[in-house]
Design a protein around this motif. Structure first.
Motif, PDB file in Angstrom:
ATOM      1  N   VAL A   1       0.685  -0.938   0.094  1.00 37.51           N
ATOM      2  CA  VAL A   1       0.468  -0.122   0.021  1.00 37.51           C
ATOM      3  C   VAL A   1       0.632   1.530  -0.018  1.00 37.51           C
ATOM      4  CG1 VAL A   1      -1.799   1.559   1.332  1.00 37.51           C
ATOM      5  CG2 VAL A   1      -1.819  -1.070   0.437  1.00 37.51           C
ATOM      6  N   GLU A   2       1.677   1.244   0.530  1.00 35.51           N
ATOM      7  CA  GLU A   2       3.040   2.526   0.656  1.00 35.51           C
ATOM      8  C   GLU A   2       3.183   2.577  -0.909  1.00 35.51           C
ATOM      9  OE1 GLU A   2       4.568   2.637   5.404  1.00 35.51           O
ATOM     10  OE2 GLU A   2       5.640   1.373   3.973  1.00 35.51           O
ATOM     11  N   ARG A   3       3.565   1.648  -1.904  1.00 33.75           N
ATOM     12  CA  ARG A   3       4.104   1.859  -3.003  1.00 33.75           C
ATOM     13  C   ARG A   3       2.796   2.087  -3.779  1.00 33.75           C
ATOM     14  NH1 ARG A   3       8.768   3.630  -3.873  1.00 33.75           N
ATOM     15  NH2 ARG A   3       7.941   2.471  -6.052  1.00 33.75           N
ATOM     16  N   VAL A   4       1.915   1.454  -3.847  1.00 30.70           N
ATOM     17  CA  VAL A   4       0.899   2.199  -3.877  1.00 30.70           C
ATOM     18  C   VAL A   4       0.691   4.140  -4.035  1.00 30.70           C
ATOM     19  CG1 VAL A   4      -1.626   2.210  -4.271  1.00 30.70           C
ATOM     20  CG2 VAL A   4      -0.137   0.340  -4.325  1.00 30.70           C
ATOM     21  N   LEU A   5       0.547   4.067  -2.517  1.00 28.50           N
ATOM     22  CA  LEU A   5       0.739   5.521  -2.224  1.00 28.50           C
ATOM     23  C   LEU A   5       1.492   6.438  -3.436  1.00 28.50           C
ATOM     24  CD1 LEU A   5      -0.570   4.784   1.117  1.00 28.50           C
ATOM     25  CD2 LEU A   5      -2.370   5.757  -0.338  1.00 28.50           C
ATOM     26  N   ALA A   6       2.954   6.242  -3.465  1.00 29.63           N
ATOM     27  CA  ALA A   6       4.011   6.707  -3.464  1.00 29.63           C
ATOM     28  C   ALA A   6       3.840   6.513  -5.619  1.00 29.63           C
ATOM     29  CB  ALA A   6       5.049   6.597  -3.107  1.00 29.63           C
TER      30      ALA A   6
ATOM     31  N   ASP B   1      -8.798   3.951  -1.182  1.00 29.08           N
ATOM     32  CA  ASP B   1      -9.782   3.911  -0.209  1.00 29.08           C
ATOM     33  C   ASP B   1      -9.357   2.086   0.499  1.00 29.08           C
ATOM     34  OD1 ASP B   1     -12.288   2.589   0.998  1.00 29.08           O
ATOM     35  OD2 ASP B   1     -13.031   2.729  -1.336  1.00 29.08           O
ATOM     36  N   VAL B   2      -8.328   2.081   1.366  1.00 24.33           N
ATOM     37  CA  VAL B   2      -7.534   1.129   2.353  1.00 24.33           C
ATOM     38  C   VAL B   2      -9.234   0.312   2.842  1.00 24.33           C
ATOM     39  CG1 VAL B   2      -6.381   0.258   3.473  1.00 24.33           C
ATOM     40  CG2 VAL B   2      -5.635   1.693   2.117  1.00 24.33           C
ATOM     41  N   HIS B   3      -9.909  -1.210   2.301  1.00 25.23           N
ATOM     42  CA  HIS B   3     -10.437  -1.774   3.136  1.00 25.23           C
ATOM     43  C   HIS B   3      -9.864  -3.360   3.353  1.00 25.23           C
ATOM     44  CE1 HIS B   3     -14.242  -5.287   2.241  1.00 25.23           C
ATOM     45  NE2 HIS B   3     -13.717  -4.522   3.855  1.00 25.23           N
ATOM     46  N   LEU B   4      -9.753  -3.319   5.157  1.00 21.69           N
ATOM     47  CA  LEU B   4      -8.889  -3.826   5.688  1.00 21.69           C
ATOM     48  C   LEU B   4      -9.899  -5.024   6.097  1.00 21.69           C
ATOM     49  CD1 LEU B   4      -6.882  -1.038   8.248  1.00 21.69           C
ATOM     50  CD2 LEU B   4      -5.935  -2.359   6.127  1.00 21.69           C
ATOM     51  N   MET B   5      -9.866  -5.822   5.401  1.00 22.56           N
ATOM     52  CA  MET B   5      -9.952  -7.503   6.654  1.00 22.56           C
ATOM     53  C   MET B   5      -9.146  -8.619   7.135  1.00 22.56           C
ATOM     54  SD  MET B   5     -12.536  -8.503   2.717  1.00 22.56           S
ATOM     55  CE  MET B   5     -11.373  -7.223   1.288  1.00 22.56           C
ATOM     56  N   ILE B   6      -8.628  -8.052   7.986  1.00 19.43           N
ATOM     57  CA  ILE B   6      -7.808  -8.533   9.116  1.00 19.43           C
ATOM     58  C   ILE B   6      -8.367  -8.276  10.000  1.00 19.43           C
ATOM     59  CG2 ILE B   6      -5.892  -7.296   7.564  1.00 19.43           C
ATOM     60  CD1 ILE B   6      -5.614  -5.191   9.501  1.00 19.43           C
ATOM     61  N   GLU B   7      -7.479  -9.215  10.815  1.00 21.69           N
ATOM     62  CA  GLU B   7      -7.401  -9.774  12.641  1.00 21.69           C
ATOM     63  C   GLU B   7      -7.132  -8.349  13.161  1.00 21.69           C
ATOM     64  OE1 GLU B   7      -7.554 -13.522  14.021  1.00 21.69           O
ATOM     65  OE2 GLU B   7      -8.764 -13.852  13.580  1.00 21.69           O
ATOM     66  N   ALA B   8      -7.386  -7.704  14.842  1.00 15.97           N
ATOM     67  CA  ALA B   8      -6.651  -7.074  15.243  1.00 15.97           C
ATOM     68  C   ALA B   8      -6.483  -5.525  14.090  1.00 15.97           C
ATOM     69  CB  ALA B   8      -5.531  -7.466  15.567  1.00 15.97           C
ATOM     70  N   PRO B   9      -7.783  -4.785  13.612  1.00 15.80           N
ATOM     71  CA  PRO B   9      -7.059  -3.267  12.968  1.00 15.80           C
ATOM     72  C   PRO B   9      -7.157  -2.390  14.052  1.00 15.80           C
ATOM     73  CG  PRO B   9      -9.602  -3.880  13.347  1.00 15.80           C
ATOM     74  CD  PRO B   9      -8.626  -5.083  13.879  1.00 15.80           C
ATOM     75  N   ASP B  10      -7.244  -2.168  15.320  1.00 14.30           N
ATOM     76  CA  ASP B  10      -6.814  -1.545  15.907  1.00 14.30           C
ATOM     77  C   ASP B  10      -5.413  -1.381  16.164  1.00 14.30           C
ATOM     78  OD1 ASP B  10      -9.592  -1.346  18.266  1.00 14.30           O
ATOM     79  OD2 ASP B  10      -9.203  -3.393  17.227  1.00 14.30           O
ATOM     80  N   VAL B  11      -4.545  -2.415  15.801  1.00 17.59           N
ATOM     81  CA  VAL B  11      -3.226  -2.105  16.114  1.00 17.59           C
ATOM     82  C   VAL B  11      -2.852  -2.322  14.842  1.00 17.59           C
ATOM     83  CG1 VAL B  11      -1.384  -4.073  15.923  1.00 17.59           C
ATOM     84  CG2 VAL B  11      -2.811  -4.458  17.901  1.00 17.59           C
ATOM     85  N   TRP B  12      -3.692  -2.605  13.646  1.00 16.96           N
ATOM     86  CA  TRP B  12      -2.590  -1.904  12.132  1.00 16.96           C
ATOM     87  C   TRP B  12      -3.686  -1.452  11.232  1.00 16.96           C
ATOM     88  CZ3 TRP B  12       1.492  -4.846  12.751  1.00 16.96           C
ATOM     89  CH2 TRP B  12       1.763  -5.770  13.153  1.00 16.96           C
ATOM     90  N   ALA B  13      -4.467  -1.026  11.889  1.00 15.96           N
ATOM     91  CA  ALA B  13      -5.163   0.382  10.615  1.00 15.96           C
ATOM     92  C   ALA B  13      -4.491   1.784  10.978  1.00 15.96           C
ATOM     93  CB  ALA B  13      -6.185   0.503  11.358  1.00 15.96           C
ATOM     94  N   PRO B  14      -4.108   1.659  11.681  1.00 14.17           N
ATOM     95  CA  PRO B  14      -3.055   3.033  11.611  1.00 14.17           C
ATOM     96  C   PRO B  14      -1.762   3.525  10.968  1.00 14.17           C
ATOM     97  CG  PRO B  14      -3.995   2.070  14.507  1.00 14.17           C
ATOM     98  CD  PRO B  14      -4.454   1.429  13.227  1.00 14.17           C
ATOM     99  N   GLY B  15      -1.210   2.744  10.870  1.00 11.89           N
ATOM    100  CA  GLY B  15      -0.536   2.192  10.136  1.00 11.89           C
ATOM    101  C   GLY B  15      -0.703   2.548   8.587  1.00 11.89           C
ATOM    102  N   TYR B  16      -1.752   2.463   8.121  1.00 10.22           N
ATOM    103  CA  TYR B  16      -2.514   2.823   6.740  1.00 10.22           C
ATOM    104  C   TYR B  16      -3.057   4.646   6.921  1.00 10.22           C
ATOM    105  CZ  TYR B  16      -1.940  -2.610   6.118  1.00 10.22           C
ATOM    106  OH  TYR B  16      -1.484  -3.158   5.395  1.00 10.22           O
ATOM    107  N   ALA B  17      -2.919   4.567   7.453  1.00  6.81           N
ATOM    108  CA  ALA B  17      -3.721   6.771   7.562  1.00  6.81           C
ATOM    109  C   ALA B  17      -2.274   6.947   7.951  1.00  6.81           C
ATOM    110  CB  ALA B  17      -4.751   6.450   8.990  1.00  6.81           C
ATOM    111  N   GLU B  18      -1.602   6.648   8.827  1.00  6.84           N
ATOM    112  CA  GLU B  18      -0.250   7.983   8.375  1.00  6.84           C
ATOM    113  C   GLU B  18       0.559   7.693   7.552  1.00  6.84           C
ATOM    114  OE1 GLU B  18       2.528   5.227  11.518  1.00  6.84           O
ATOM    115  OE2 GLU B  18       0.681   6.413  12.936  1.00  6.84           O
ATOM    116  N   ALA B  19       0.223   6.470   6.466  1.00  8.05           N
ATOM    117  CA  ALA B  19       1.225   5.897   5.139  1.00  8.05           C
ATOM    118  C   ALA B  19       0.766   7.450   4.737  1.00  8.05           C
ATOM    119  CB  ALA B  19       1.056   4.909   4.665  1.00  8.05           C
ATOM    120  N   GLY B  20      -0.790   7.778   4.395  1.00  2.66           N
ATOM    121  CA  GLY B  20      -1.590   8.312   3.764  1.00  2.66           C
ATOM    122  C   GLY B  20      -2.712   8.166   2.940  1.00  2.66           C
ATOM    123  N   ALA B  21      -3.018   7.091   2.636  1.00  3.06           N
ATOM    124  CA  ALA B  21      -4.503   6.684   2.983  1.00  3.06           C
ATOM    125  C   ALA B  21      -5.817   7.415   3.005  1.00  3.06           C
ATOM    126  CB  ALA B  21      -4.867   4.938   3.363  1.00  3.06           C
ATOM    127  N   ALA B  22      -6.178   7.989   1.968  1.00  2.00           N
ATOM    128  CA  ALA B  22      -7.189   8.890   2.164  1.00  2.00           C
ATOM    129  C   ALA B  22      -8.522   8.119   3.124  1.00  2.00           C
ATOM    130  CB  ALA B  22      -7.625   9.884   0.974  1.00  2.00           C
TER     131      ALA B  22
END
Ligand code: DX5
Ligand code: ZN
Length: 221
Positions: free
Chosen positions: A50-55, A62-83
């Motif tokens: 996703v970081e490479r796509v953003l770059a 528009d990132v759709h996280l179908m993952i466990e533990a989004p509380d841990v992982w989701a903020p990284g996608y916002a930090e990377a610049g996902a809208a």
């Protein structure tokens, strides 16, 4: 409400993502499906991709996280610049805390519901989110057929948003095509994910334009 088309690259050529995203210049967003093989029985890609796509693309992500533990992982996608970062209600331990964290990092916060997950428990919390994603298939795979039994939930979600006077988007994802987009728009969805419909079309941009036109004429709030 803006009518927005967000093609999913799930069924595109994942080895040529930059080129594939270059084929959807008419899109409002590009929908990136992150799967971890735990929350859903499929696996795609994660933050490094996703970081490479953003770059390498200017289309908002528009990132759709179908993952466990989004509380841990989701903020990284916002930090990377996902809208926009959408996580599943079924997977989050603290959806409001997570949505606030995503917003603080500059992303729109989306709450996703599997087909059998009711919206009702979240109605009093809607102001914490920028978007509700009503899944119109069971998450995990592209190319499935639209579940019409999700339409009442789309309607209830939209009418609750209208009653509050909020500016919250309702996204639908799964089985969206020229045949189904009008029904979803008439029920109150304004943001449409389309994977196979766009990427199996000979001219993806013409398909996006046709989908947007069909949704615009059917949309009711
Ligand atoms: C499925 C994904 C979708 C998928 C949609 O779990 O979340 O975004 O790519 O694909 P289509 O439009 O083919 O149903
Ligand atoms: Zn998706």
């Amino acid at each position: 409400m803006p009518i927005l088309i967000s093609p999913s690259v799930l069924n595109a050529d994942l080895a040529n993502l930059t080129d594939e995203i270059g084929r959807i210049g008419a899109a409002d967003f590009v929908h990136l499906d992150v799967m971890d093989n735990h929350f859903v029985p499929n696996i795609t890609f994660g933050l490094p991709v996703v970081e490479r796509v953003l770059a390498t693309t200017s289309v908002p992500a528009d990132v759709h996280l179908m993952i466990e533990a989004p509380d841990v992982w989701a903020p990284g996608y916002a930090e990377a610049g996902a809208a926009s970062v959408t996580f599943h209600a079924e997977a989050s331990n603290a959806p409001v805390r997570l949505a606030r964290e995503l917003r603080a990092k500059g992303a729109r916060a989306g709450l996703a519901l599997r087909p059998a997950t009711p919206i009702e428990g979240y109605l009093d919390l809607l102001d914490e989110f920028d978007m509700v994603l009503v899944m119109t298939v069971e998450p995990g795979f592209g190319g499935q057929s639209f579940i019409t039994g999700t339409l009442p939930k789309i309607r209830r979600t939209r009418s609750a948003i209208t009653a509050r006077g909020g500016d919250i988007w309702v996204q639908v994802d799964g089985g969206i095509s020229r045949d189904t987009i009008g029904t979803a728009a008439a029920a109150g969805a304004n943001m449409f994910v389309a994977g196979s419909a766009v990427y199996s079309a000979e001219d993806p941009n013409a398909e996006i334009t046709a989908l947007r036109a069909a949704a615009t004429s059917a949309y009711t709030s």
